[in-house]
Design an enzyme around this catalytic site. Structure first.
Site, short mmCIF file in Angstrom:
data_model
loop_
_atom_site.label_atom_id
_atom_site.label_comp_id
_atom_site.label_asym_id
_atom_site.label_seq_id
_atom_site.Cartn_x
_atom_site.Cartn_y
_atom_site.Cartn_z
N THR A 132 0.89 -1.27 0.03
CA THR A 132 0.03 0.00 0.06
C THR A 132 0.83 1.25 -0.03
O THR A 132 1.80 1.16 0.45
CB THR A 132 -0.94 -0.20 1.17
OG1 THR A 132 -1.52 1.35 1.34
CG2 THR A 132 -0.07 -0.24 2.35
N ASP A 133 0.23 2.23 -0.57
CA ASP A 133 1.08 3.65 -0.43
C ASP A 133 0.93 4.14 1.18
O ASP A 133 1.66 4.89 1.35
CB ASP A 133 0.40 4.65 -1.21
CG ASP A 133 -1.24 5.01 -0.92
OD1 ASP A 133 -1.60 4.28 -0.13
OD2 ASP A 133 -2.03 5.93 -1.73
N GLU A 134 0.61 3.79 1.82
CA GLU A 134 0.00 4.21 3.41
C GLU A 134 1.55 3.92 4.09
O GLU A 134 1.59 4.51 5.17
CB GLU A 134 -0.97 3.53 4.13
CG GLU A 134 -2.40 3.64 3.51
CD GLU A 134 -3.29 3.60 4.38
OE1 GLU A 134 -3.19 3.45 5.68
OE2 GLU A 134 -4.70 3.56 3.98
N TYR A 158 -2.17 -0.41 11.10
CA TYR A 158 -2.35 -1.12 9.56
C TYR A 158 -1.02 -0.84 8.75
O TYR A 158 -0.38 -1.67 8.33
CB TYR A 158 -3.46 -0.63 9.07
CG TYR A 158 -3.51 -0.91 7.42
CD1 TYR A 158 -3.44 -2.27 6.89
CD2 TYR A 158 -3.39 0.29 6.63
CE1 TYR A 158 -3.40 -2.62 5.60
CE2 TYR A 158 -3.41 -0.30 5.17
CZ TYR A 158 -3.23 -1.48 4.65
OH TYR A 158 -3.25 -1.89 3.41
N LYS A 162 2.13 -3.22 7.32
CA LYS A 162 2.20 -3.37 6.05
C LYS A 162 3.80 -2.91 5.74
O LYS A 162 4.46 -3.71 4.97
CB LYS A 162 1.41 -2.63 5.17
CG LYS A 162 -0.25 -3.16 5.17
CD LYS A 162 -0.36 -4.50 4.44
CE LYS A 162 0.42 -4.61 3.06
NZ LYS A 162 -0.31 -5.82 2.27
#
Ligand code: NAD
Ligand code: DAU
Length: 354
Positions: A132-134, A158, A162
C-alpha cells in the site's frame, strides 16, 4: 499454476475474475475467510474447476508448504492481509499477526520451496507482494507525490504492519535471492468492496437512508484507482517486473473525501432518486475524525508507466459509475456480507463518534 493468498477478499477476488478473462492457467487460493473474505466472490471459478479455494492461514507454515508441494506453483501472489485502518486502531494485534508474522511464515515456506526447485523453474519463479501507499505516511497539499524512493513513515498500526511486511520481502530478496516483486498501491474501489470502506459504505448507507459519516472536515485526499486497473498492473508486473523492484500504482485521481461522497450522492440521485424528492447529500454528517488521520496520499506512477507500460484505463467518473451500478444490482452479495459481525463493527466504530 499460480497460488494467491487472500483472493476471497476485495482486490484478490477481482484479480481472479480479471485473470480468467485473460488466461486459462489455474489458480489455488489460500484464504483464512475472515470477516472480509467471501467465497461467493470467486464461487463461479471454483465451481468451474479452474480455481481451488483452500481455507487456511498464511501463518500456518506447514499448510503453506504442503500446498506448494502439492500444486507446484510458478508464482505466489500475496494479497492476504488485515486491511482496514479503523479496525487496526481498535485492535492492532491481528494486523501484526497476519501482516507481519503471517508474511514471515509465508516467506519461509516459499523460500524453502523455491530453494529446492530445479534450475529452470527456480529462475522463472516469482513472489509478488501486494502492498500500500500508506507505508509512505502523509503528504501536505503541496508535497510531491510518493515515489518508490520516498522514505517509509507509516502512521497507523495497519500501515506500520504493512511496512514491516514490505521490509521482510525486501530482506528475503537481498539476503536469500528470493525473486520478489512489490507493488504499493493507492486506494482501490469497485465491485466486491467490503462495506466498511468509504465508497461502499457511503453507497449502502445512502440507500438505507442512514447518515453518511464523513470524518473530520472531509478535506483528506486519496488517490482513487479502479480495482480492475490495479489487477492489470499486478498482472503486468508479474510478467515484466524486474526482480527485487518496487512499483507504485496510482490512479491519478486525487480527490477530497467530501467530494467523493458528493459524487456518489449525485450518481444515486440520478440512478435511484429518493421517493420523497430530497437529495442524498442531505444525509451527509460530519463525525469525529479518525485518530492520526493521514491528510493526503498521492502516487507518482512514472516508474510503472515507463518500465512496465501500464496506465489506468478508467477515470474516476467512469469507475464510480460502474461501481455504483454494481452495488445497485448485486444485493445478494451485499446482504451476505452484512452479517451480525458487520453490524457489531458498525456499532463499535460509529457508535462512539460525535
Ligand atoms: P480485504 O480485507 O478485502 O481482503 C483480505 C483477504 O485476506 C480476505 O479474503 C481475508 O479473509 C484474507 N485474510 C486475512 N487474514 C488472512 C490470513 N491470516 N491468512 C489467509 N488469508 C487471510 O483486503 P483488500 O482490500 O482486498 O486488500 C488486499 C491487499 O491489498 C492487502 O494486502 C492490502 O494491504 C493491499 N492494498 C489494499 C488497498 C485497498 O484500497 N483496498 C490499496 C492498496 C493495497
Ligand atoms: O491507500 C491505500 C489504502 O486505502 C489501503 O492500504 C487500505 O487497505 C484501504 O483500506 C484504504 O485505506 P483508507 O483508510 O484510505 O480507506 P477508507 O476507505 O477506510 O477511508 C478512505 C478515506 O475516507 C479516509 O480518509 C477516511 C475517510 N472515511 C472513511 C470511512 C470508513 C470517512 O470519512 N468516513 C468513513 O466512514
Amino acid at each position: 499454476m499460480i497460488l494467491i493468498t487472500g483472493a476471497a477478499g476485495f482486490i484478490g477476488g477481482n484479480f481472479v475474475h480479471h485473470w480468467f478473462e485473460r488466461s486459462e492457467e489455474p489458480i489455488v487460493v489460500l484464504d483464512k475467510l475472515t470477516y472480509a473474505g467471501n467465497p461467493q466472490t470467486i464461487a463461479a471459478h471454483v465451481g468451474a474447476g479452474r480455481c481451488t479455494l483452500v481455507q487456511g492461514d498464511i501463518g500456518d507454515r506447514a499448510l503453506v508448504s504442503q500446498l506448494l508441494q502439492t500444486h507446484q506453483p510458478r508464482a505466489v501472489l500475496h494479497f492476504a492481509a488485515e486491511s482496514h485502518v479503523d479496525r487496526s486502531i481498535h485492535g492492532p494485534g491481528e494486523f501484526i499477526q497476519t501482516n507481519m508474522v503471517g508474511t514471515f511464515e509465508l516467506l519461509e515456506a516459499v523460500r524453502s520451496y523455491w530453494g529446492a526447485m530445479a534450475a529452470e523453474a527456480k529462475a522463472a519463479f516469482r513472489f509478488l507482494h501486494v502492498s500500500t501507499d500508506e507505508v509512505y505516511g502523509s503528504l501536505s497539499e503541496t508535497d510531491p507525490a510518493f515515489s518508490e524512493t520516498t522514505p517509509y513513515a507509516p502512521n497507523s498500526p495497519y500501515s506500520a504492519s504493512k511496512a514491516g511486511s514490505d521490509h521482510l520481502v525486501r530482506a528475503y530478496h537481498h539476503t536469500y535471492g528470493l525473486p520478489t516483486l512489490t507493488t504499493n498501491c493507492s486506494n482501490n474501489y469497485g465491485p466486491y468492496h467490503f462495506p466498511e470502506k468509504l465508497i461502499p459504505l457511503m453507497i449502502l448507507n445512502a440507500l438505507d437512508g442512514k447518515p453518511l459519516p464523513v470524518y473530520g472536515d472531509g478535506q483528506n485526499i486519496r488517490d482513487w484507482l479502479y480495482v480492475r486497473d490495479h489487477c492489470e498492473a499486478i498482472r503486468q508486473v508479474l510478467a515484466k517486473g524486474r526482480l527485487g523492484e518496487v512499483y507504485n500504482v496510482g490512479g491519478k485521481n486525487e480527490i477530497k473525501n467530501l467530494d467523493v461522497v458528493q459524487v456518489i450522492c449525485r450518481k444515486l440521485d440520478a440512478l435511484r432518486p429518493k421517493a420523497d424528492g430530497t437529495q442524498y447529500e442531505a444525509q451527509i454528517t460530519f463525525v469525529t475524525d479518525r485518530p492520526g488521520h493521514d491528510r493526503r496520499y498521492a502516487i507518482d506512477p512514472t516508474k510503472i508507466e515507463r518500465e512496465i507500460g501500464w496506465t489506468p484505463a478508467e477515470t474516476f467518473e467512469s469507475g464510480i459509475d460502474k461501481t455504483v451500478r454494481w452495488y445497485l444490482e448485486n444485493t445478494q452479495w451485499i446482504d451476505a456480507v452484512r452479517t451480525g459481525a458487520y453490524r457489531d463493527w458498525v456499532n463499535q466504530n460509529y457508535g462512539a463518534r460525535a
